[in-house]
Design an enzyme around this catalytic site. Structure first.
Site, PDB file in Angstrom:
ATOM      1  N   GLU A 185      -2.091  -7.367  -3.207  1.00  0.00           N
ATOM      2  CA  GLU A 185      -2.164  -8.513  -2.540  1.00  0.00           C
ATOM      3  C   GLU A 185      -3.186  -8.825  -1.620  1.00  0.00           C
ATOM      4  O   GLU A 185      -3.284  -8.421  -0.468  1.00  0.00           O
ATOM      5  CB  GLU A 185      -0.737  -7.860  -1.763  1.00  0.00           C
ATOM      6  CG  GLU A 185       0.598  -7.195  -2.297  1.00  0.00           C
ATOM      7  CD  GLU A 185       1.724  -7.082  -1.653  1.00  0.00           C
ATOM      8  OE1 GLU A 185       1.503  -6.568   0.102  1.00  0.00           O
ATOM      9  OE2 GLU A 185       2.780  -7.291  -1.212  1.00  0.00           O
ATOM     10  N   GLU A 219       6.153  -5.174  -7.651  1.00  0.00           N
ATOM     11  CA  GLU A 219       6.658  -4.112  -5.934  1.00  0.00           C
ATOM     12  C   GLU A 219       8.088  -4.790  -6.550  1.00  0.00           C
ATOM     13  O   GLU A 219       7.624  -6.215  -6.129  1.00  0.00           O
ATOM     14  CB  GLU A 219       5.818  -4.702  -5.104  1.00  0.00           C
ATOM     15  CG  GLU A 219       4.229  -3.443  -5.620  1.00  0.00           C
ATOM     16  CD  GLU A 219       3.629  -3.527  -3.610  1.00  0.00           C
ATOM     17  OE1 GLU A 219       4.627  -3.445  -2.697  1.00  0.00           O
ATOM     18  OE2 GLU A 219       3.303  -3.332  -3.824  1.00  0.00           O
TER      19      GLU A 219
HETATM   20  O1  AHR Z   1       5.203  -0.936  -0.851  1.00  0.00           O
HETATM   21  C1  AHR Z   1       4.949  -1.155  -0.254  1.00  0.00           C
HETATM   22  C2  AHR Z   1       4.381  -1.839   0.304  1.00  0.00           C
HETATM   23  O2  AHR Z   1       4.633  -3.038   0.408  1.00  0.00           O
HETATM   24  C3  AHR Z   1       2.382  -2.118  -0.782  1.00  0.00           C
HETATM   25  O3  AHR Z   1       1.918  -1.382   0.052  1.00  0.00           O
HETATM   26  C4  AHR Z   1       2.456  -3.214  -0.338  1.00  0.00           C
HETATM   27  O4  AHR Z   1       1.733  -3.836  -1.449  1.00  0.00           O
HETATM   28  C5  AHR Z   1       3.683  -3.728  -0.294  1.00  0.00           C
HETATM   29  O5  AHR Z   1       3.058  -5.157   0.745  1.00  0.00           O
END
Ligand code: AHR
Length: 502
Positions: free
Chosen positions: A172, A291
């Site tokens: 990110e 994610e």
């Molecule tokens: O999964 C939790 C967080 O969400 C991770 O660390 C990040 O990549 C995202 O913002």
């Protein structure tokens, strides 16, 4: 209400890459400490790994696990987590405001992966660090011997290389919350150089470029175009991240979020293909949805700053979350020709399907079950069903089909499985499935999750929300008819008639 699905072997979307059923462990909250690793736990093995956790992870049949972050990785010195444990430093983790004791690191995670029958998807720090440290960890993990970093690994008691194939180029990197966040051009340059050097160190690896942090992030779109344009020739995948919540307590809109997900995936595919066309390249960039989940129950819960492994992001999932998780994974499968990797974020305790008590018990959350069904039965190729059903309008969306469905065909086992969510909160759906060239297939199992209030949850004491079996649906003249309960998750498994004995 009635609905119709038509299915044929020719409706093939593509082969499902098993890594679409991946997950994620970050050094965050109790994911590692008190989650997968807890040496004092009664079920801990000689490595300190909780066996009760591994048992549930194996039920999920997770083929790949991303590690060690997440936001954490953007400040992580991987060298802190290898070598004699007594020499490892404690560090402040600025991503989450906690203290990282470094009792668990790269070699421990790879040993855990072996026990969990999973591959590691390793993320490198492109926040506070850069290409040099990234290529060093590739050498440490993958080079057989005879160089500084590979011999260091051997001196740490790990003779054989880990041979990690999949590497994330940071995390990110467009997020202001990220340590050393970057502009798209800054990131594209660093990612290109890191990927090049990592691949020069081991040319068998694949790399994942960070896409934007989310579809609503201001840089989304332009970020992908700019950074991928720079790094195109060296990287293999671009990442997507998406979490949904039902803060407004609007279930029809919440269940319809998969439509938005569909749009998001479509846009990123278009960007990849635009860049392919622009350079008249034969190389296709695929997607790593590394994610995804529901995440909102635990937002802003207080904790002790700089403590070690405090309970963070510990969402307790309810029944409607399970239906959206099922719908989200169905949506990812509808794009399995381009999404090769996906990671349910995360795996244990932190926004996770598995929940533990430090020193105590364990339970599968509601979202555990749809993921388990898809991961176990959804192998082979994905088929795009023709769905003919009524639609609804809600606050956030119009024309939402009540039925969300996918079918998977495992040619080797001669099994076909239909997964579907009935998003109608009030009414049964009498579903007719026209089996076309699956005419010789007969139902062997009809599993569902239904009859629950939307807020019903599981706990250590009571697994209230879990699947149950139903009487097998009837087939008449190649039409299978199943009764889908209101507001339900459904799995209909079929097998070729003469192959029952296999
Ligand atoms: O999964 C939790 C967080 O969400 C991770 O660390 C990040 O990549 C995202 O913002």
């Amino acid at each position: 209400m009635k609905a119709k699905i038509t299915l044929a072997k020719e409706f093939r979307i593509g082969e499902i890459d098993k890594r679409i059923y991946g997950s994620f462990i970050e050094h965050l909250g109790r994911a590692v400490y008190g989650g997968i690793y807890e040496p004092d736990h009664p079920t801990a093995d000689e490595n300190g790994f909780r066996q009760d956790v591994i048992e549930l992870v194996k039920k999920l049949n997770v083929p790949v696990v991303r590690y060690p972050g997440g936001n954490f990785v953007s400040g992580y010195n991987w060298e802190d987590g290898v070598g004699p444990v007594e020499n490892r430093p404690k560090r402040l983790d600025l991503a989450w405001g906690t203290t990282e004791p470094n009792l668990f690191g790269t070699n421990e995670f790879l040993a855990w992966c072996k026990k969990a029958d999973a591959q590691c998807m390793m993320a490198v720090n492109l926040g506070t660090r850069g290409p040099e440290e990234a290529r060093n960890i590739v050498e440490y993990c993958n080079h057989p011997s005879g160089s500084y970093w590979s011999d260091l690994r051997i001196s740490h008691g790990v003779k054989n290389p880990h041979n990690i194939k999949l590497w994330c180029l940071g995390n990110e990197m467009d997020g202001h919350w990220q340590m050393c966040a970057k502009t798209a051009t800054e990131y594209g340059r660093v990612a290109l150089e890191a990927s090049k050097m990592m691949k020069w160190t081991d040319d068998s690896i694949e790399t994942v470029l960070c896409g934007s942090s989310g579809r609503y992030h201001p840089t989304f779109g332009q970020w992908e175009v700019e950074s991928l344009d720079i790094a195109y020739d060296s990287v293999d995948y671009v990442s997507l991240h998406q979490y949904y919540g039902n803060q407004a307590d609007d279930t029809p809109s919440f269940l319809a979020k998969s439509l938005e997900l569909e749009e998001f995936i479509h846009t990123v595919i278009c960007i990849c293909d635009y860049l392919k066309a622009k350079r008249r390249s034969k190389k296709q960039i695929n997607l790593s949805f590394d994610e995804w989940n529901v995440w909102y129950h635990s937002h802003n819960a207080p904790f002790d700053k700089w403590s070690i492994a405090p309970p963070l992001l510990e969402d307790i999932y309810n029944f409607e979350d399970a239906l959206l998780v099922g719908s989200m994974l169905i949506t990812l499968l509808r794009h399995c020709d381009r999404i090769k990797i996906a990671c349910l974020a995360q795996l244990v305790n932190v926004i996770a399907p598995i929940f533990t008590q430090t020193g105590g018990g364990i339970f599968p959350q509601t979202i555990f079950f749809p993921f388990m069904h898809l991961s176990n039965y959804g192998r082979g190729s994905a088929l795009l069903p023709l769905v003919d059903c009524e639609k609804y309008d809600c606050k956030e969306f119009t024309d939402v089909p009540y039925i969300e469905a996918i079918a998977t065909f495992n040619e080797e086992k001669e099994e076909m499985t239909i997964f579907c969510v009935n998003k109608n909160l009030e009414e049964n759906v009498v579903l007719d499935v026209n089996l076309l060239d699956f005419a010789g297939y007969k139902p062997i199992e009809f599993i569902s999750m239904d009859g629950h209030a939307k807020n019903e949850v599981n706990s250590f004491e009571n697994i209230a929300v879990q699947p149950h079996s139903n009487p097998l649906p009837q087939i008449d003249n190649s039409i299978l008819t199943a009764d889908l309960k209101p507001f339900s998750w459904n799995v209909i498994r079929l097998k070729k008639e003469n192959s029952y004995e296999n």
